[in-house]
Structures are given as structure tokens and as C-alpha cells.
Write an enzyme that holds these catalytic residues in place. Structure first.
Site, PDB file in Angstrom:
ATOM      1  N   TYR A   1     -28.410   2.957 -67.401  1.00 40.90           N
ATOM      2  CA  TYR A   1     -28.994   4.235 -66.829  1.00 40.90           C
ATOM      3  C   TYR A   1     -28.869   5.252 -67.575  1.00 40.90           C
ATOM      4  CZ  TYR A   1     -28.854   0.783 -62.668  1.00 40.90           C
ATOM      5  OH  TYR A   1     -28.983  -0.361 -61.917  1.00 40.90           O
TER       6      TYR A   1
ATOM      7  N   LYS B   1     -18.496 -10.618 -61.880  1.00 37.22           N
ATOM      8  CA  LYS B   1     -17.563  -9.560 -62.132  1.00 37.22           C
ATOM      9  C   LYS B   1     -16.003  -9.848 -62.453  1.00 37.22           C
ATOM     10  CE  LYS B   1     -20.164  -5.430 -60.883  1.00 37.22           C
ATOM     11  NZ  LYS B   1     -21.304  -5.584 -59.748  1.00 37.22           N
TER      12      LYS B   1
ATOM     13  N   ASP C   1     -23.540 -12.353 -51.355  1.00 37.35           N
ATOM     14  CA  ASP C   1     -23.333 -11.934 -52.543  1.00 37.35           C
ATOM     15  C   ASP C   1     -21.719 -11.341 -52.753  1.00 37.35           C
ATOM     16  OD1 ASP C   1     -23.399 -10.523 -55.217  1.00 37.35           O
ATOM     17  OD2 ASP C   1     -25.235  -9.630 -54.729  1.00 37.35           O
TER      18      ASP C   1
ATOM     19  N   TYR D   1     -26.998  -3.572 -52.651  1.00 39.00           N
ATOM     20  CA  TYR D   1     -27.193  -3.899 -54.199  1.00 39.00           C
ATOM     21  C   TYR D   1     -27.092  -5.228 -54.650  1.00 39.00           C
ATOM     22  CZ  TYR D   1     -26.859  -3.470 -58.984  1.00 39.00           C
ATOM     23  OH  TYR D   1     -26.873  -3.538 -60.414  1.00 39.00           O
TER      24      TYR D   1
HETATM   25  C1  LIG Z   1     -22.681  -5.804 -59.815  1.00 42.22           C
HETATM   26  C2  LIG Z   1     -23.336  -6.504 -58.814  1.00 42.22           C
HETATM   27  C3  LIG Z   1     -24.468  -7.590 -59.093  1.00 42.22           C
HETATM   28  C4  LIG Z   1     -25.111  -7.539 -60.794  1.00 42.22           C
HETATM   29  O1  LIG Z   1     -24.006  -8.310 -61.590  1.00 42.22           O
HETATM   30  P1  LIG Z   1     -24.353  -7.894 -63.216  1.00 42.22           P
HETATM   31  O2  LIG Z   1     -23.127  -8.871 -63.710  1.00 42.22           O
HETATM   32  O3  LIG Z   1     -24.292  -6.669 -63.463  1.00 42.22           O
HETATM   33  O4  LIG Z   1     -25.785  -8.544 -63.538  1.00 42.22           O
HETATM   34  C5  LIG Z   1     -25.167  -8.139 -58.249  1.00 42.22           C
HETATM   35  N1  LIG Z   1     -24.606  -7.927 -56.780  1.00 42.22           N
HETATM   36  C6  LIG Z   1     -23.462  -7.254 -56.779  1.00 42.22           C
HETATM   37  C7  LIG Z   1     -22.935  -7.101 -55.038  1.00 42.22           C
HETATM   38  C8  LIG Z   1     -22.919  -6.524 -57.459  1.00 42.22           C
HETATM   39  O5  LIG Z   1     -21.948  -5.606 -57.320  1.00 42.22           O
END
Ligand SMILES: *Cc1c(COP(=O)(O)O)cnc(C)c1O
Length: 432
Positions: free
Chosen positions: A23, A282, A253, A151
Site C-alpha cells: 500500500y 500467516k 477465515d 478483511y
Molecule cells: C492477512 C489476511 C489475509 C490475506 O493473507 P495474505 O497472506 O496476505 O494473502 C486473509 N484473511 C485474513 C483474515 C488476514 O488477516
């Protein structure tokens, strides 16, 4: 040949001219700090300064940097093979990690898809949901429902289910798939019950659109990049029941929340639920490399496989990279091999006491802590560059975002370092 000993200003100059950062602008790039190395909870800059890392490199470095056990896992795997394609071939790191993920994730998640990054795992999860309904002869079920402040990543499928105001919908609205958005739950984590109006809003949406809805996607318990908001397990539990009632799949997620961050191994456990599809990323590798996974239930997997296509239509080139699988397995073993719940609880206590004095500051709207996540929410957005520099001067790496000063430190951070971190945050908040 590149200059064998580039100076820090050489690096910064090329970086400024040629490298995109997350960004950022290429005409007005923000200042960069050059990192020479990182060890434990410390990031060492090339001018010799050391910063205590409050970000865990965006949720991922849970055991600290340069960890001997994680280094060894990669080195050992490297000597066998760095990579091999996953089409038609398999290997022990993929199998061992798969067995572990099936064992430790909420019961019922049986089938594992390895992806290259969190966003790709979200794309796969969405594809799984849509393909599942296609296989059931319900080809009109293509819409996703997502929560306000959600997100889910930066790729197009993921962007389309990310908050339309926080996110990038206004820029890309003609390119994005049109989905449905509902409330951001208003009940805080500690409340025993959800807000009736929140659940009624979801019910009304399901009532009207359920025939077109493939899945609801949410971040369980913690809405991360969309505002660091924590909500009650009661809401999540109710959503699970509503999805079942209306024949809608639930995608959780847990790319940010997975692997202990919220005080449970997975945030879904706070509500005792199993989603139909789960995304992980992550912290999965302990922050060593880009890697992720999407898990699903037997029902979803069989549904997809018995459909017209007969297969799940996805297969990344670097799927199940052996080094990523090996380091993930080592990271999970490291985590489960200690009393991680006590460690998270301890960090929580330190964050609570360390940040408490920020509550009375006139600049501060809210202070909240959940598991190993600490947030100071200010009343006004911070001046990013100025605030970043103030934090670096205090010897900590905290990346402010909008109105938020927040940390999710490596789980191995000791009391003194936690104290330095929270003291710096409170001081910088008081100077806004
Ligand atoms: C960071 C994140 C993503 C995206 O993961 P990337 O490895 O950056 O593509 C998707 N969902 C959530 C909840 C996240 O925190």
C-alpha cells in the site's frame, strides 16, 4: 554484479525508485528502515539500532525470528529437496502436516488444500463453496455474505468479500464480483449474548437471498485488518446455526487468528463450532515463508468431487512446498510442545496492565486486549510517518494503522520487553 557492500543509502535509493511496498506510492514513497537481521523478538536495523517487535511481522512470527528448531526444519528439508510439484507426486512433509492439521483443527475438518498465501487460500475457499453448490445442482448459489469491517485479502475474489468502505470497492466496483454485506457484530467479546438486531439483520438477509447464497465468510471472534474488533462467541455460534438452517456454508477465515493468538488454538473453539471451510495462513509456518491452507469437511469435499467437474478446479505451481510444510510442522510442534495457553494468558495480563493507563488519555477512544493482541484505538487517525518514527525512537516496531496502535507480539516475548512495548505505545498515544 551488484556492489558487494552497498551502503544503507544505496539500498534505500534503489528501493525508493524501483520497489513497491504494501500500500505505497511510487511517486511519494514512505520512508523505509533497512533491516540487517532479526533474532528472537528483536529486529536489528543496519545502523545498529534494535527494535522490539510488536507486530510479529503481521501475526506470523509466533516463536520469534531465527529460531533454531525452525531453521533446522528448513535446512534438513532443503538437503532432501527444496521443492517438487504436487501433481501426481506426494511427500512426507505434506502428509505429516496434513495429519497434524486434521488432528488439531475443529472436529470434522478432514480435507486439506495447500495454497501459497492467505489470499489464495481465501480464493480456494470461495471456489470450494461455489463448486459444492454447483455439484448439488444449485448453480444459482454463487453469492457470498460477508461482515462489515471484514478483511479477507487483496486478490480480486478476496477483495470482493472485504468491507466495501474500508476496502477497495469504490476503486474496483466494476471489476469485483457483487456480494452481500451484513453487520459487524456489536457485542464485545466478554458479552454472554449477541445483539438481537445483529442476528435479525443476518436472518433477514438469509430469508431474502438464501437461494442465491453459497456461503457466509467471516473472521471468527477477531476482525483484524478491518479495525481490530473483538466480538462475542455467542454471535459466531448463532451464525453457525443460521447457516445450517438456511443451507448456507460457513467459511471461517482464521488466517490471522489461528495457532493460539486469541487464547484458543483456533478462534472457532471459543464458540465450539466447526465451519464447513477453514482458511489458515500467516502463523502457519511460524512466519518463515508464504504458505497457507484451506480445509473442508467430508461433506463439502465429497459434494465437489461427485459433481460435474469431478475435481476441485485449483492447483498452484508451488502447492505443498516441502520446505513450507516442514517448517509448519516444526512450528506447530514447537507451539504444542509447551504450555502455550499459559504463555498467551501471561502476555494478555501484561498487555492489560501495560496499556491500562492509556484508557484515561483524552486522545484515546478505547483500549482492548484479547489473547496476545493489544489495541489502543485513538479518536483521530495517526500521522503514520511521524508516529512510526516516534515508535522507532522508543525502540519498538509497531506499525500504526488509521486510528489504531496495536500489537500482536511473538509468544516468546518476556516481561521486560512487553513492558517496553506497552510503555512506548502509551507514551506515543499521549503525544498524538
Ligand atoms: C492477512 C489476511 C489475509 C490475506 O493473507 P495474505 O497472506 O496476505 O494473502 C486473509 N484473511 C485474513 C483474515 C488476514 O488477516
Amino acid at each position: 554484479m551488484s556492489d558487494p557492500t552497498p551502503t544503507s543509502s544505496d539500498l534505500i535509493e534503489f528501493d525508493k525508485k524501483h520497489l513497491w511496498h504494501p500500500y505505497t506510492s511510487m511517486t511519494n514513497p514512505s520512508p523505509m528502515y533497512v533491516v540487517e537481521s532479526a533474532d528472537g523478538v528483536r529486529i536489528r536495523l543496519d545502523d545498529g539500532r534494535e527494535l522490539i517487535d510488536g507486530m510479529a511481522s503481521w501475526w506470523s512470527v509466533i516463536h520469534g525470528y531465527n529460531h533454531p528448531a525452525l531453521n533446522a526444519a528448513i535446512e534438513n528439508q532443503l538437503k532432501k529437496m527444496a521443492h517438487v510439484m504436487f501433481g501426481g507426486l506426494t511427500h512426507q512433509p505434506a502428509v505429516d502436516l496434513g495429519r497434524k492439521l486434521v488432528e488439531i483443527t475443529p472436529p470434522g475438518l478432514e480435507k486439506v488444500f495447500y495454497a501459497d498465501s492467505g489470499s489464495v487460500a481465501v480464493e480456494v475457499a470461495i471456489k470450494m463453496a461455489v463448486q459444492y453448490w454447483l455439484s448439488q445442482g444449485e448453480s444459482q448459489k454463487t453469492k457470498l455474505v460477508s461482515l462489515r469491517n471484514g478483511y479477507h485479502g487483496d486478490t480480486f475474489g478476496a477483495m470482493a468479500v472485504t468491507d466495501p468502505d474500508n476496502g477497495m470497492h469504490h476503486l474496483f466496483k466494476h471489476t469485483l464480483a457483487e456480494h452481500l454485506f451484513t453487520v459487524s457484530p456489536g457485542c464485545d467479546f466478554a458479552s454472554q449474548d449477541y445483539l438481537t438486531e445483529d442476528v435479525e439483520a443476518v436472518e433477514a438477509l438469509f430469508f431474502e437471498h438464501h437461494q442465491d447464497i453459497a456461503a457466509l465468510i467471516l473472521e471468527p471472534i477477531v476482525q483484524g485488518a478491518g479495525g481490530m474488533k473483538f466480538y462475542s462467541p455467542a454471535f459466531l455460534k448463532r451464525i453457525r446455526a443460521l447457516c445450517d438452517h438456511w443451507n448456507i456454508l460457513l467459511i471461517a477465515d482464521e488466517i490471522a487468528t489461528g495457532f493460539g493468538r486469541t487464547g484458543e488454538l483456533f478462534a472457532c473453539t471459543h464458540a465450539g463450532i466447526t465451519p464447513d471451510i477453514l482458511t489458515l495462513g500467516k502463523a502457519i509456518t511460524g512466519g518463515y515463508m508464504s504458505f497457507a491452507a484451506a480445509l473442508c469437511t467430508e461433506k463439502v469435499a465429497i459434494g465437489i468431487s461427485e459433481g460435474e467437474a469431478g475435481v476441485l478446479m485449483h492447483g498452484p505451481t508451488f502447492m505443498a512446498n516441502p520446505m513450507a510444510c516442514a517448517v509448519s510442522l516444526a512450528s506447530i510442534d514447537l507451539l504444542l510442545g509447551k504450555d502455550w495457553k499459559a504463555d498467551i494468558q501471561h502476555i494478555k495480563t501484561c498487555l492489560e496492565s501495560g496499556l491500562a493507563s492509556a484508557k484515561v488519555l483524552p486522545q484515546v477512544a478505547d483500549v482492548r486486549v484479547l489473547g496476545a493482541i493489544g489495541v489502543i484505538e485513538l479518536k483521530q487517525p495517526v500521522d503514520m510517518q511521524k508516529t512510526q518514527a516516534m515508535l522507532v525512537d522508543e525502540g519498538v516496531w509497531v506499525r500504526p494503522f488509521g486510528k489504531l496502535l496495536y500489537v500482536m507480539p511473538p509468544y516468546v516475548m518476556n516481561n521486560d520487553d512487553l513492558n517496553t512495548l506497552t510503555t512506548a505505545m502509551v507514551k506515543v498515544a499521549s503525544q498524538q
